[in-house]
Design a protein around this motif. Structure first.
Motif, short mmCIF file in Angstrom:
data_model
loop_
_atom_site.label_atom_id
_atom_site.label_comp_id
_atom_site.label_asym_id
_atom_site.label_seq_id
_atom_site.Cartn_x
_atom_site.Cartn_y
_atom_site.Cartn_z
N ASN A 1 0.82 -1.19 0.00
CA ASN A 1 0.00 0.00 0.00
C ASN A 1 0.87 1.26 0.00
N THR A 2 0.71 2.14 -1.00
CA THR A 2 1.57 3.32 -1.09
C THR A 2 0.82 4.62 -0.81
N THR A 3 -0.46 4.53 -0.33
CA THR A 3 -1.26 5.75 -0.20
C THR A 3 -0.64 6.76 0.76
N ASN A 4 0.04 6.32 1.80
CA ASN A 4 0.58 7.25 2.77
C ASN A 4 1.97 7.76 2.42
N LEU A 5 2.45 7.44 1.23
CA LEU A 5 3.83 7.81 0.89
C LEU A 5 3.88 9.16 0.19
N LEU A 6 5.05 9.79 0.26
CA LEU A 6 5.26 11.07 -0.39
C LEU A 6 5.34 10.87 -1.90
N GLY A 7 5.21 11.99 -2.63
CA GLY A 7 5.14 11.94 -4.08
C GLY A 7 6.26 11.18 -4.75
N TRP A 8 7.53 11.47 -4.35
CA TRP A 8 8.66 10.84 -5.05
C TRP A 8 8.69 9.33 -4.85
N ALA A 9 8.17 8.87 -3.68
CA ALA A 9 8.17 7.44 -3.43
C ALA A 9 7.12 6.74 -4.28
N LYS A 10 5.94 7.40 -4.40
CA LYS A 10 4.87 6.87 -5.25
C LYS A 10 5.32 6.86 -6.70
N ASN A 11 6.00 7.96 -7.07
CA ASN A 11 6.48 8.13 -8.44
C ASN A 11 7.36 6.94 -8.84
#
Lengths: 342, 722
Positions: A100-110
């Motif tokens: 689950n990546t919903t709580n991650l910052l933009g660069w991590a999701k990217n």
């Protein structure tokens, strides 16, 4: 008789040796030893899962995963700079863990988006310049504030930086300058700086260590290494370049074909959670954590005020761009002189 | 012949019929595995074939059944031998083929019917089966009259050829084949190979005329020649001081000559930086006193050269001491009786007799320098050598396995070249000086000039070594080596803490890898010495077809850089038919085959001094070749055995590049732990750990020296009064 001894001993070794048991999670960690050990212990305590962990550098890990592909002995690859993780994803050596990546910052999701979820960002660390304050004073030099300052002829033979052909750190530097100034201007600047370089080291962290010990005045590298050396007590000062700077994203990947999918997912969820990420600062590994809810330690706080560029990982992480930039570096920077031992 | 054959056949059959054919999760002695075995869940080869649909496992049966039939039916010796050789060779070849062709997912190339079940990796049953067939085959070959009809000699050759084949050629081929890979990764071809092998990148020689940098191959060659020469000369000087002078502090000197080989990688380089680097102690001193400019001269050729000579002189010394000692005093006395002075005696009698020793010492120094990777990495600066280029072609930001393979081939050519030259130089002369005759003379002392030269070379060097090592001891006891020199024991505490509050618990972070390392080194060292000396015995004492190729093939694993060996081992032994990655066995094996050349070289040097009439006397008194090797040759090879055991023990503890890929969380090694710390800039713990390792190895070596001891040549090791 001798044959028999030989034979008996090999039989004995074969009879008593064991292969790794399948239920144990095998993790390779490319962060610092203390950080790795802490994460392993805390994960063991939190989940009750059996985990064995070893530290290897990113290059060695990638080489091993490649050689083992098809029958991996490693389940999860944790930490270490993102480029090799992205190469592993590109070569299909890793697979999506579905974390689950919903709580991650933009660069991590990217990063997760670029790699179809195979590599997920855990932390980020900015690129910077370090100088040895004592040596700087002794030589009567002015402290740099920007990338362009490094081209100052007064710095001749005093800058150390790694070789992008062997080190991801130097590649991040080139990609950063290209994104800041455009390709032609960036290579002109790199060639200018190159005239001041005393040595292109093989390893990415070597220049920072050399500057810490006074073997070189200036070094280019990742700030986390610099903070570490400074905290150890060396007279190192850290500069966040005024034009802005690039950064690396440390990642976590699940190896393709692992037999321990469930535990591997559990581990990846753990290192993406605030509980897992706050361990970095505890182990004096000062990077920006990727989870929104992880408290940012004060040492990192100073660094997060640096001006970061919008690093384009999709373009600059691809093998095609990499090969093009490296060929240009060989032709225009390496041959432009510098690398003078003095 | 028949009795031996029957014995080997019985052993092989036992493996085939009784023991589990495939690898089990744990050893057979493990309770869970043993229980499964008794329940019949881990079947033998025969059972797999009969009841589990793996028809291809009938392959060994061809060898066994055929050989048994021959034993029972054929009476004539020669015919029986031919029959045995035919059947066992066929059985072995077919068994190996099925292993290579049929993998877990089924057949690899063509689709044979019935192979869909696939198969895992071979286990203990397969191992015994192969051994049984192999030794039946070699016994058969000896029955044909090869190897002078000696079953022991043939068996030995068979065992060594088979193990070198499986553990050197098989893995190395995996890597070297990639040299022919095309750049766009579409396939293989010869078109790109030659141009890349001969490119100026590797062989450029501009630096010789001061017109730019040389290629990495040229750099490696120059460095290796200089290092080989330097270490041989220094090693000889030390060996002469030990055997031919009355130097007082021999004990101390001995320790100083051994310490550098027991030093983990990176430590010497680090110590040199702190002495001679731009902010080093000596540099600062010179700058303060003589106002010399602080420079970075250490980073480049001279730094690497200094570190290599420091590291590898002991190897030359270990090879040479036995040889120098072995030169017969009678010859020297004869020379002096004929009115030669001491210099002439040394120059025209002793020195020529040391040729095999000098040649082998040079060869080892040369190869060590080529394969060395730690020193160039730390001190190389912009001076590129093959070993580091190879390392970064494999683990660098742009991995290029083809380039790594091509560079490795370039490195192998250099080794092969020097190997051939040294064989030429040693030639076919006799260097025998240890005979059965009474020989109670005294070694000629050195003439004053030569003695002074030896002292002048060796003593400053010894002092330098002493300084470097006191620096290391110092570095482990201060807070921040090179900057903050406050005394502390914290590094030792972090690595080697012991908690005795709740019973004895080893809580320090280094203990795990420390125990693993010592255990693995202790297992592999005697095996290495055994195989190495056995090979030397074959090379010096026996004549057989393909001897030169055999000799070179035993050097192969030593000459190939560790990084390549490490990756090759992962590529070869991570998949059936032989799956060893993640175990301790793979570490033991990699050490045995990487270090065995030292046993071989030292053994050759020592054995060429032993008179063949000793063997002949023993043979005539009815001893077979095995008894001769054990009761006559082995006792005379004390120093060579000592050197081989010591060296392989130490190399197993200090080698790094091959090991990095083979260590796993359960079996971590000291060096990989240390390198990890160095990479993080955590030098304190790294150096404290190194210091502990150095002391441990020193203790082990001294114990070994006392137990194996010196050989008795029925001469007193005395010197004529100077």
């Amino acid at each position: 008789m001798m044959l028999k001894t030989l034979f008996m001993s090999s039989a004995l070794i074969a009879a008593t040796a064991t292969t790794a048991a399948a239920q144990q999670l095998s993790v390779v960690c490319s962060s610092e030893q203390d950080h790795c050990d802490l994460v392993a212990n805390e994960f063991r305590a939190a989940s009750g899962a059996d985990i064995s962990l070893i530290r290897k550098s990113t290059g060695e890990t990638l080489a091993q995963i490649r050689a083992e592909s098809g029958n991996p002995k490693i389940d999860v690859w944790f930490a270490g700079t993102g480029d090799p993780h992205m190469i592993a994803a590109e070569e299909n050596l890793t697979e999506a863990s579905g974390a689950n990546t919903t709580n991650l910052l933009g660069w991590a999701k990217n990063m997760a988006e670029i790699t179809d979820g195979k590599a997920i960002g855990v932390y980020a660390g900015a690129l910077g310049i370090a100088y040895n304050a004592e040596l700087l004073k002794e030589k009567g030099l002015k402290a740099p504030a920007c990338w362009k300052d490094l081209a100052d002829p007064a710095y001749r033979g005093e800058i150390q930086v790694s070789n992008p052909n062997s080190s991801g750190t130097a590649y991040t530097e080139i990609a950063t300058l290209v994104q800041l100034f455009g390709e032609d201007e960036a290579f002109r600047l790199l060639a200018e700086i190159g005239k001041n370089v005393n040595q292109y080291t093989k390893s990415g962290s070597a220049p920072v260590k050399a500057a810490a010990r006074g073997e070189s005045v200036f070094a280019i590298g990742f700030m986390a290494n610099m903070v570490q050396q400074k905290n150890a007590g060396f007279p190192l000062e850290i500069v966040a370049p005024c034009e802005g700077t690039g950064y690396e994203v440390g990642a976590v990947s699940m190896i393709k074909g692992t037999k321990n999918t469930a535990t591997a997912k559990q581990f990846i969820d753990f290192v993406l959670s605030p509980d897992g990420q706050k361990l970095g600062a505890q182990a004096q590994s000062y990077q920006t954590p990727s989870n929104l809810n992880t408290p940012v330690p004060p040492e990192v706080g100073n660094l997060s005020s640096v001006k970061l560029i919008d690093y384009d990982f999709a373009t600059y992480g691809s093998s095609k761009t990499r090969e093009k930039l490296l060929a240009r570096w060989d032709a225009e920077v390496k041959s432009a002189g510098g690398a003078i031992e003095q | 012949m028949k009795k031996t054959t029957a014995l080997w056949l019985a052993l092989g059959l036992a493996g085939y019929v009784l023991l589990p054919w495939y690898e089990t999760d744990a050893g057979l002695l493990d309770p869970a595995v043993l229980a499964a075995y008794i329940r019949g869940e881990v079947p033998s080869g025969l059972a797999q074939m009969l009841f589990h649909g793996r028809w291809w496992l009938a392959a060994p049966l061809i060898g066994f059944a055929g050989s048994l039939a021959v034993l029972l039916v054929v009476k004539a010796q020669r015919q029986a031998a031919i029959g045995l050789v035919t059947f066992t060779a066929a059985g072995l070849a077919l068994s190996a083929m099925q292993g290579l062709l049929i993998i877990p997912s089924g057949a690899r190339l063509l689709s044979f019917p019935g192979t869909e079940v696939g198969q895992g990796s071979m286990g203990i049953g397969a191992l015994l089966t192969f051994c049984g067939l192999l030794f039946t085959l070699t016994t058969g070959i000896s029955g044909l009259g090869k190897g002078r009809g000696d079953a022991f000699v043939c068996g030995l050759i068979g065992a060594i050829v088979a193990s070198v084949g499986v553990f050197v050629f098989y893995p190395v081929l995996h890597v070297l084949l990639r040299a022919f890979e095309l750049r766009d990764k579409t396939g293989y071809g010869f078109g790109e190979f030659l141009p890349r092998l001969l490119s100026a990148d590797i062989w450029g020689a501009k630096c010789l005329v001061f017109a730019g940098p040389c290629g990495s191959g040229t750099n490696s060659l120059i460095l290796a020649l200089m290092t080989g020469l330097g270490t041989t000369v220094l090693g000889l000087a030390f060996a002469l001081i030990f055997t031919r002078t009355n130097f007082r502090a021999k004990g101390l000197l001995r320790v100083l000559t051994i310490i550098p080989i027991i030093t983990p990688p990176f430590v010497i380089g680090l110590a040199l930086i702190l002495l001679f680097g731009r902010s080093g102690t000596v540099t600062n001193l010179l700058a303060d006193v003589f106002e010399l400019e602080r420079t970075r001269w250490l980073y480049g050729f001279w730094g690497v050269y200094l570190a290599q000579v420091l590291s590898f002189t002991p190897i030359a010394f270990l090879v040479l001491i036995g040889v120098v000692e072995g030169v017969s005093p009678s010859m020297e006395e004869a020379s002096q009786t004929l009115d030669a002075d001491r210099w002439q005696t040394f120059r025209y009698v002793s020195l020529p007799l040391m040729r095999p020793g000098l040649a082998n010492a040079f060869l080892l120094g040369f190869i060590e320098s080529l394969a060395d990777f730690g020193n160039p990495l730390v001190l190389g600066g912009n001076f590129n050598v093959l070993s580091t280029e190879i390392y970064f072609a494999i683990v660098g930001a742009v991995a290029d396995p083809a380039r790594a393979a091509i560079l490795s081939i370039a490195l192998l050519f250099l080794t092969l070249g020097v190997f051939l030259i040294q064989r030429r130089w040693v030639g076919k002369k006799s260097y025998t000086t240890v005979t059965g005759k009474a020989d109670s003379g005294r070694h000629a002392a050195l003439n004053p000039g030569l003695r002074a030269a030896c002292y002048a070379l060796a003593l400053p060097w010894a002092a330098f070594t002493a300084v470097v090592y006191s620096m290391i001891a110092f570095g482990s006891l201060v807070k921040l080596w090179g900057y903050d020199h406050t005394f502390t024991l914290a590094h030792y505490a972090r690595a080697f803490a012991i908690d005795i509050g709740h019973g004895l618990r080893f809580t320090g972070s280094a203990w795990d890898s420390f125990f693993t390392t010592l255990g693995i080194a202790a297992i592999s060292a005697p095996l290495t010495a055994l195989i190495g000396l056995a090979t030397a015995y074959l090379l010096v004492r026996q004549r057989f077809f393909g001897k030169a190729a055999f000799e070179f093939s035993t050097m192969l694993s030593f000459a190939i850089p560790g990084t390549v060996i490490g990756v090759a081992y992962v590529m070869a032994f991570n998949f059936p038919p032989i799956e060893l990655t993640g175990t301790a066995i793979i570490l033991v094996i990699v050490f045995i085959f990487r270090n065995m050349p030292v046993g071989v070289r030292g053994g050759i040097a020592a054995m060429s001094q032993l008179d063949k009439s000793l063997d002949e006397a023993s043979t005539m008194l009815g001893a077979n070749s095995f008894t001769t090797a054990r009761r006559v040759l082995a006792p005379l090879l004390g120093p060579a055995i000592l050197a081989a055991v010591t060296y392989s023990f130490v190399r197993s503890i200090t080698s790094v590049s091959a090991v990095i890929f083979l260590v796993s969380a359960r079996h971590n090694m000291a060096t990989s732990f240390i390198v990890g710390r160095v990479e993080n800039g955590d030098f304190g713990v790294a150096i404290a750990y190194s210091a502990v390792l150095i002391l441990t190895m020193l203790a082990a070596i001294l114990t070994l020296q006392f137990t194996i001891g010196q050989r008795r040549l029925r001469r007193t090791n005395r010197l004529e009064a100077a």
